[in-house]
Design an enzyme around this catalytic site. Structure first.
Site, PDB file in Angstrom:
ATOM      1  CB  CYS A 197      -0.947  -0.010   1.196  1.00 55.79           C
ATOM      2  SG  CYS A 197      -2.032  -1.452   1.204  1.00 55.79           S
TER       3      CYS A 197
ATOM      4  CG  HIS B 209      -1.874   4.540   5.214  1.00 55.97           C
ATOM      5  ND1 HIS B 209      -1.768   4.360   3.859  1.00 55.97           N
ATOM      6  CD2 HIS B 209      -2.000   3.296   5.751  1.00 55.97           C
ATOM      7  CE1 HIS B 209      -1.822   3.061   3.580  1.00 55.97           C
ATOM      8  NE2 HIS B 209      -1.969   2.398   4.705  1.00 55.97           N
TER       9      HIS B 209
ATOM     10  CD  GLU C  41      -1.778   7.974   9.065  1.00 56.42           C
ATOM     11  OE1 GLU C  41      -1.268   8.676   8.174  1.00 56.42           O
ATOM     12  OE2 GLU C  41      -2.756   7.213   8.846  1.00 56.42           O
TER      13      GLU C  41
ATOM     14  CE  LYS D 234      -5.511   4.414   1.988  1.00 53.36           C
ATOM     15  NZ  LYS D 234      -4.556   5.514   2.206  1.00 53.36           N
TER      16      LYS D 234
ATOM     17  CG  HIS E 171      -6.422   0.995   1.196  1.00 53.27           C
ATOM     18  ND1 HIS E 171      -5.496   1.565   0.352  1.00 53.27           N
ATOM     19  CD2 HIS E 171      -5.699   0.397   2.184  1.00 53.27           C
ATOM     20  CE1 HIS E 171      -4.284   1.344   0.828  1.00 53.27           C
ATOM     21  NE2 HIS E 171      -4.386   0.640   1.928  1.00 53.27           N
TER      22      HIS E 171
ATOM     23  CG  PHE F 223       0.013  -5.931   4.370  1.00 49.87           C
ATOM     24  CD1 PHE F 223      -0.499  -5.109   5.354  1.00 49.87           C
ATOM     25  CD2 PHE F 223      -0.807  -6.929   3.861  1.00 49.87           C
ATOM     26  CE1 PHE F 223      -1.790  -5.264   5.825  1.00 49.87           C
ATOM     27  CE2 PHE F 223      -2.108  -7.099   4.318  1.00 49.87           C
ATOM     28  CZ  PHE F 223      -2.598  -6.271   5.305  1.00 49.87           C
TER      29      PHE F 223
END
Length: 413
Positions: free
Chosen positions: A164, A303, A314, A335, A340, A399
């Site tokens: 991502c 994010h 975050e 998002k 996403h 990830f």
């Protein structure tokens, strides 16, 4: 070493909020959601019912019909967005400059739809029925390859795959190519088309996706009732250019890109490091690279995935990096409206950050209803806000412990 200044001269987007950058931006600041019930797979097969699908995509606006059949959907999105960005930049690629124009476009997963379709043919009818274009359609670097072929860009051609964080890493790496003088312009960003059976299956069993069946409330970053992310598809592409090149051809300049940070957690395949330590370092690196102080940042495009862990960590990261200034920052997760877009997210969110600088409008985080004591900053809830934005920061986390941060600044001669 002399560092070239690098500016953004073109943008292109294909997203669940529209198949152009202008449609994307208009819907973002209006607080509209591009999330709806899944139609690309049988949603009765999964506990997940909603996604950010692109419903108005016509590849033949950008790609020859014959060539379209040789491209996975993620590559089609990338080529379309790239052609829009190059046109937006007014950049003519010809024999005089082709070797100075590069491409750096990534995808987190690549041609998953192609893989599933061809594997079904293999199981049913054997290897001879598998398309000879199977591998070129599947591999993640083919978005960059096809953009180069379609546009004639002969400079450095590369592909980042960092889950991502892909789109953000791609833009950051392209920025550095120009900064050090290895290209005059770069076409860069990310693309993804992951709305397939296996993607829904894998993310569902990992319990990463929202099981909320209401399209209008499923993606709710930083809200106490968030329960997972909503998967989306699309592409976000920028044209980056050395300032000298942009000025020489009289290009319009959206913003200057001034900072990039990229780190690894070295911790876990999916979970963030404790206290978001790796993300902290990425943000600090980007701020240092930009030669700025933390209190000079006005806006963060977070994010903000709408997962319990990500949004909490975050927030912790932002507080750790910005200290008291964290309470003055405007922060939003787009998002909440696009879903996403995985490897494409960083490209699309860079466009949102740049447009915030250009227009003085900060897009909201929609579906924010129930405050979370562990997420207690200003997430621009539910309605866009007008404010002069001189410096914007965009975060992406992936990830594997990939962390990437970009910083854009209002261009001043």
């Amino acid at each position: 070493m002399v560092r070239n200044r690098v500016v953004v001269t073109g943008m292109g987007a294909v997203t669940p909020l529209g198949a152009t950058k202008d449609q994307l931006w208009e819907n973002l600041i209006a607080g509209k959601s591009g999330i709806d019930f899944i139609t690309k797979v049988n949603r009765d097969d999964f506990p997940v019912k909603v996604a950010g699908e692109i419903k108005d995509w016509d590849p033949q606006l950008y790609i020859d019909k014959k060539e379209t059949k040789r491209m996975d959907l993620f590559t089609q999105y990338a080529v379309g967005a790239a052609k829009m960005a190059v046109e937006d930049a007014g950049l003519n690629i010809d024999d005089q400059n082709a070797d100075k124009v590069g491409v750096w476009v990534g995808s987190g997963i690549g041609g998953l739809e192609t893989y599933e379709e061809q594997f079904r043919k293999f199981l049913a009818k054997g290897y001879r029925r598998v398309s000879p274009f199977f591998v070129p359609m599947l591999i993640p670097d083919m978005a960059a390859g096809q953009i180069s072929i379609q546009l004639g860009a002969k400079g450095i051609n590369s592909c980042t795959v960092t889950a991502c964080a892909t789109g953000t890493n791609s833009i950051g790496d392209a920025f550095k190519v120009i900064e050090r003088g290895d290209a005059e312009a770069m076409i860069t960003g990310g693309a993804e088309a992951p709305l397939t059976n296996m993607a829904f299956a894998g993310f569902s069993t990992a319990r990463a996706l929202s099981f909320n069946e209401d399209p209008q409330t499923a993606s709710r970053p930083f809200d106490k009732d968030r329960d997972g992310f909503v998967m989306g598809e699309g592409a976000g592409i920028l044209v980056l250019e050395s300032l000298d090149s942009a000025l020489a051809r009289g290009a319009d300049i959206y913003a200057e890109i001034v900072g990039y940070g990229s780190t690894g957690d070295a911790y876990h395949i999916t979970a963030p490091a404790p206290e978001g330590e790796g993300a902290q370092r990425a943000m600090k690196q980007a701020i240092e690279d930009a030669d700025l102080k933390p209190d000079q940042i006005d806006y963060i495009n977070a994010h903000g995935t709408s997962t319990p862990f990500n949004d909490k960590f975050e927030t912790t990261v932002i507080k750790a990096v910005f200290q008291a200034h964290a309470n003055e920052l405007l922060i939003s997760s787009t998002k909440s409206m696009t879903g996403h877009l995985l490897g494409a997210a960083g490209g699309v969110e860079a466009i949102a950050a740049i447009k915030a600088i250009e227009t003085g409008i900060v897009p909201p985080t929609i579906n924010y209803q129930t405050p979370d004591p562990e997420c207690d900053l200003d997430y621009v809830p539910n309605e866009a806000r007008r404010k002069t934005i001189d410096v914007a920061l965009s975060n992406s986390l992936g990830f594997g412990g990939h962390n990437a941060t970009l910083i854009f600044k209002k261009y001043l001669a």
